[in-house]
Motif scaffolding. Structure first.
Motif, PDB file in Angstrom:
ATOM      1  N   PHE A   1     -11.864 -12.497 -11.275  1.00 57.77           N
ATOM      2  CA  PHE A   1     -10.780 -12.733 -10.316  1.00 57.77           C
ATOM      3  C   PHE A   1     -10.188 -11.409  -9.840  1.00 57.77           C
ATOM      4  O   PHE A   1     -10.246 -10.391 -10.532  1.00 57.77           O
ATOM      5  CB  PHE A   1      -9.686 -13.610 -10.930  1.00 57.77           C
ATOM      6  CG  PHE A   1      -9.164 -13.127 -12.253  1.00 57.77           C
ATOM      7  CD1 PHE A   1      -8.079 -12.269 -12.328  1.00 57.77           C
ATOM      8  CD2 PHE A   1      -9.763 -13.541 -13.435  1.00 57.77           C
ATOM      9  CE1 PHE A   1      -7.590 -11.836 -13.545  1.00 57.77           C
ATOM     10  CE2 PHE A   1      -9.292 -13.103 -14.664  1.00 57.77           C
ATOM     11  CZ  PHE A   1      -8.206 -12.253 -14.719  1.00 57.77           C
ATOM     12  N   GLU A   2      -9.629 -11.454  -8.620  1.00 64.94           N
ATOM     13  CA  GLU A   2      -8.993 -10.276  -8.035  1.00 64.94           C
ATOM     14  C   GLU A   2      -7.491 -10.332  -8.266  1.00 64.94           C
ATOM     15  O   GLU A   2      -6.887 -11.407  -8.305  1.00 64.94           O
ATOM     16  CB  GLU A   2      -9.284 -10.202  -6.538  1.00 64.94           C
ATOM     17  CG  GLU A   2     -10.763  -9.987  -6.211  1.00 64.94           C
ATOM     18  CD  GLU A   2     -10.990  -9.779  -4.726  1.00 64.94           C
ATOM     19  OE1 GLU A   2      -9.981  -9.713  -3.981  1.00 64.94           O
ATOM     20  OE2 GLU A   2     -12.147  -9.659  -4.303  1.00 64.94           O
ATOM     21  N   MET A   3      -6.898  -9.149  -8.414  1.00 67.15           N
ATOM     22  CA  MET A   3      -5.463  -9.072  -8.673  1.00 67.15           C
ATOM     23  C   MET A   3      -4.691  -8.436  -7.528  1.00 67.15           C
ATOM     24  O   MET A   3      -3.465  -8.350  -7.573  1.00 67.15           O
ATOM     25  CB  MET A   3      -5.214  -8.291  -9.965  1.00 67.15           C
ATOM     26  CG  MET A   3      -5.797  -8.953 -11.201  1.00 67.15           C
ATOM     27  SD  MET A   3      -5.644  -7.946 -12.696  1.00 67.15           S
ATOM     28  CE  MET A   3      -3.913  -7.586 -12.705  1.00 67.15           C
ATOM     29  N   GLY A   4      -5.399  -7.948  -6.520  1.00 67.26           N
ATOM     30  CA  GLY A   4      -4.707  -7.346  -5.389  1.00 67.26           C
ATOM     31  C   GLY A   4      -4.231  -5.937  -5.688  1.00 67.26           C
ATOM     32  O   GLY A   4      -4.498  -5.383  -6.758  1.00 67.26           O
ATOM     33  N   PRO A   5      -3.508  -5.322  -4.754  1.00 67.34           N
ATOM     34  CA  PRO A   5      -3.025  -3.942  -4.936  1.00 67.34           C
ATOM     35  C   PRO A   5      -2.079  -3.834  -6.126  1.00 67.34           C
ATOM     36  O   PRO A   5      -1.279  -4.733  -6.387  1.00 67.34           O
ATOM     37  CB  PRO A   5      -2.293  -3.646  -3.618  1.00 67.34           C
ATOM     38  CG  PRO A   5      -2.849  -4.631  -2.636  1.00 67.34           C
ATOM     39  CD  PRO A   5      -3.139  -5.871  -3.430  1.00 67.34           C
TER      40      PRO A   5
ATOM     41  N   PRO B   1      -2.124   4.458  -8.117  1.00 69.02           N
ATOM     42  CA  PRO B   1      -2.149   3.193  -7.378  1.00 69.02           C
ATOM     43  C   PRO B   1      -3.565   2.770  -6.988  1.00 69.02           C
ATOM     44  O   PRO B   1      -4.412   3.594  -6.658  1.00 69.02           O
ATOM     45  CB  PRO B   1      -1.297   3.506  -6.137  1.00 69.02           C
ATOM     46  CG  PRO B   1      -0.393   4.606  -6.573  1.00 69.02           C
ATOM     47  CD  PRO B   1      -1.200   5.440  -7.512  1.00 69.02           C
ATOM     48  N   ALA B   2      -3.816   1.473  -7.038  1.00 70.00           N
ATOM     49  CA  ALA B   2      -5.115   0.909  -6.683  1.00 70.00           C
ATOM     50  C   ALA B   2      -4.934  -0.122  -5.582  1.00 70.00           C
ATOM     51  O   ALA B   2      -3.972  -0.906  -5.593  1.00 70.00           O
ATOM     52  CB  ALA B   2      -5.774   0.261  -7.905  1.00 70.00           C
TER      53      ALA B   2
ATOM     54  N   ALA C   1     -13.006   5.097  -7.114  1.00 63.26           N
ATOM     55  CA  ALA C   1     -12.649   4.488  -8.395  1.00 63.26           C
ATOM     56  C   ALA C   1     -11.328   5.043  -8.925  1.00 63.26           C
ATOM     57  O   ALA C   1     -11.032   6.231  -8.807  1.00 63.26           O
ATOM     58  CB  ALA C   1     -13.755   4.722  -9.409  1.00 63.26           C
ATOM     59  N   VAL C   2     -10.551   4.151  -9.495  1.00 60.16           N
ATOM     60  CA  VAL C   2      -9.262   4.504 -10.088  1.00 60.16           C
ATOM     61  C   VAL C   2      -9.340   4.222 -11.595  1.00 60.16           C
ATOM     62  O   VAL C   2      -9.836   3.178 -12.015  1.00 60.16           O
ATOM     63  CB  VAL C   2      -8.111   3.685  -9.470  1.00 60.16           C
ATOM     64  CG1 VAL C   2      -6.807   3.917 -10.225  1.00 60.16           C
ATOM     65  CG2 VAL C   2      -7.943   4.035  -8.006  1.00 60.16           C
ATOM     66  N   GLY C   3      -8.847   5.155 -12.387  1.00 58.80           N
ATOM     67  CA  GLY C   3      -8.842   4.963 -13.838  1.00 58.80           C
ATOM     68  C   GLY C   3      -7.967   3.781 -14.219  1.00 58.80           C
ATOM     69  O   GLY C   3      -6.791   3.725 -13.865  1.00 58.80           O
ATOM     70  N   ALA C   4      -8.553   2.806 -14.910  1.00 58.60           N
ATOM     71  CA  ALA C   4      -7.815   1.612 -15.336  1.00 58.60           C
ATOM     72  C   ALA C   4      -8.237   1.265 -16.762  1.00 58.60           C
ATOM     73  O   ALA C   4      -9.426   1.099 -17.036  1.00 58.60           O
ATOM     74  CB  ALA C   4      -8.087   0.442 -14.398  1.00 58.60           C
ATOM     75  N   THR C   5      -7.279   1.166 -17.666  1.00 62.13           N
ATOM     76  CA  THR C   5      -7.564   0.921 -19.077  1.00 62.13           C
ATOM     77  C   THR C   5      -6.978  -0.414 -19.509  1.00 62.13           C
ATOM     78  O   THR C   5      -5.793  -0.674 -19.288  1.00 62.13           O
ATOM     79  CB  THR C   5      -6.961   2.033 -19.956  1.00 62.13           C
ATOM     80  OG1 THR C   5      -7.446   3.301 -19.520  1.00 62.13           O
ATOM     81  CG2 THR C   5      -7.323   1.823 -21.413  1.00 62.13           C
TER      82      THR C   5
ATOM     83  N   THR D   1     -10.145   0.304  -7.529  1.00 65.87           N
ATOM     84  CA  THR D   1     -10.488   1.305  -6.510  1.00 65.87           C
ATOM     85  C   THR D   1      -9.305   1.529  -5.582  1.00 65.87           C
ATOM     86  O   THR D   1      -8.406   0.685  -5.469  1.00 65.87           O
ATOM     87  CB  THR D   1     -11.708   0.866  -5.670  1.00 65.87           C
ATOM     88  OG1 THR D   1     -11.409  -0.408  -5.049  1.00 65.87           O
ATOM     89  CG2 THR D   1     -12.951   0.740  -6.534  1.00 65.87           C
ATOM     90  N   ALA D   2      -9.334   2.662  -4.921  1.00 65.61           N
ATOM     91  CA  ALA D   2      -8.340   2.987  -3.900  1.00 65.61           C
ATOM     92  C   ALA D   2      -9.089   3.597  -2.727  1.00 65.61           C
ATOM     93  O   ALA D   2      -9.624   4.712  -2.848  1.00 65.61           O
ATOM     94  CB  ALA D   2      -7.295   3.949  -4.446  1.00 65.61           C
ATOM     95  N   ASP D   3      -9.175   2.854  -1.634  1.00 71.87           N
ATOM     96  CA  ASP D   3      -9.923   3.300  -0.454  1.00 71.87           C
ATOM     97  C   ASP D   3     -11.372   3.645  -0.796  1.00 71.87           C
ATOM     98  O   ASP D   3     -11.927   4.654  -0.347  1.00 71.87           O
ATOM     99  CB  ASP D   3      -9.239   4.518   0.180  1.00 71.87           C
ATOM    100  CG  ASP D   3      -7.829   4.200   0.648  1.00 71.87           C
ATOM    101  OD1 ASP D   3      -7.603   3.057   1.085  1.00 71.87           O
ATOM    102  OD2 ASP D   3      -6.954   5.088   0.550  1.00 71.87           O
ATOM    103  N   GLY D   4     -11.972   2.806  -1.637  1.00 72.95           N
ATOM    104  CA  GLY D   4     -13.366   2.992  -1.999  1.00 72.95           C
ATOM    105  C   GLY D   4     -13.618   3.953  -3.145  1.00 72.95           C
ATOM    106  O   GLY D   4     -14.750   4.088  -3.607  1.00 72.95           O
TER     107      GLY D   4
END
Length: 207
Positions: free
Chosen positions: A126-130, A107-108, A167-171, A162-165
């Protein structure tokens, strides 16, 4: 004098024939007052049975491997002409719409997507939110940060999550068409419209 089987080879049948010939000769030539130890005979027969069993197992494994390879080849060719979803940061804008997929390792809390044109110029961000873990499908309306409609064509998308600052793996994932299948060391590789060769492990979905 004893005569033995002149057949040569390493198959279990040939080994059994040689063993039985030698055993028969040995029984005929043994001293009646000092016959062969039963335990020795049993041990020899057990060894030849083991050899025969191992060859049967090897033949069965070989047949299963060949059958699996044939099935894999047939299934691979059936994907020619089909669209598959695989890692790809290139999306095509057509009629004011470009659709892509992002796969999140976990989760991000914040996701930002940046769009770059063929000249390397950033045209939108643009941002996509959580987002939850897994795949998420999104759509870009083809408009730049200044509100101007961008021309149809291919664009590069970059995602930062990111999650709480942290980095989260996103492909980035995008659909491409399988144009042919190539075999590398017996393993099928799917050649897609971009020219890239993909192993089956890189394909997450058949569209």
């Amino acid at each position: 004098a004893a005569t033995g089987n002149t057949a040569t080879g390493n198959s279990s049948a040939e080994i059994q024939n040689r063993f039985l010939t030698l055993l028969t000769t040995q029984l005929r030539a043994q001293d009646p007052m000092n016959p062969m130890d039963n335990s020795q005979m049993t041990s020899q027969m057990a060894q030849i049975s083991t050899v025969s069993g191992l060859e049967s197992v090897n033949q069965a494994v070989k047949s299963m491997t060949e059958s699996q390879a044939a099935s894999q080849s047939l299934l691979a060719t059936m994907l020619i002409g089909r669209q598959v979803l695989s890692p790809n940061d290139k999306l095509t804008l057509a009629d004011g719409k470009a659709v892509g997929t992002i796969e999140f390792a976990k989760p991000a809390s914040q996701v930002v997507v940046t769009v770059t044109n063929s000249n390397g110029t950033v045209v939108d961000s643009f941002e996509m939110g959580p987002q939850k873990q897994g795949q998420f499908v999104f759509s870009w309306d083809g408009k730049g940060s200044n509100g101007a409609t961008q021309p149809n064509g291919e664009y590069t998308f970059k995602v930062e999550a990111t999650a709480d600052g942290t980095a989260v793996g996103a492909t980035m994932m995008a659909p491409t068409k399988v144009t042919s299948v190539a075999w590398e060391k017996g393993v099928p590789m799917f050649v897609v419209s971009t020219g890239e060769r993909l192993p089956v492990s890189k394909i997450s979905q058949i569209l």
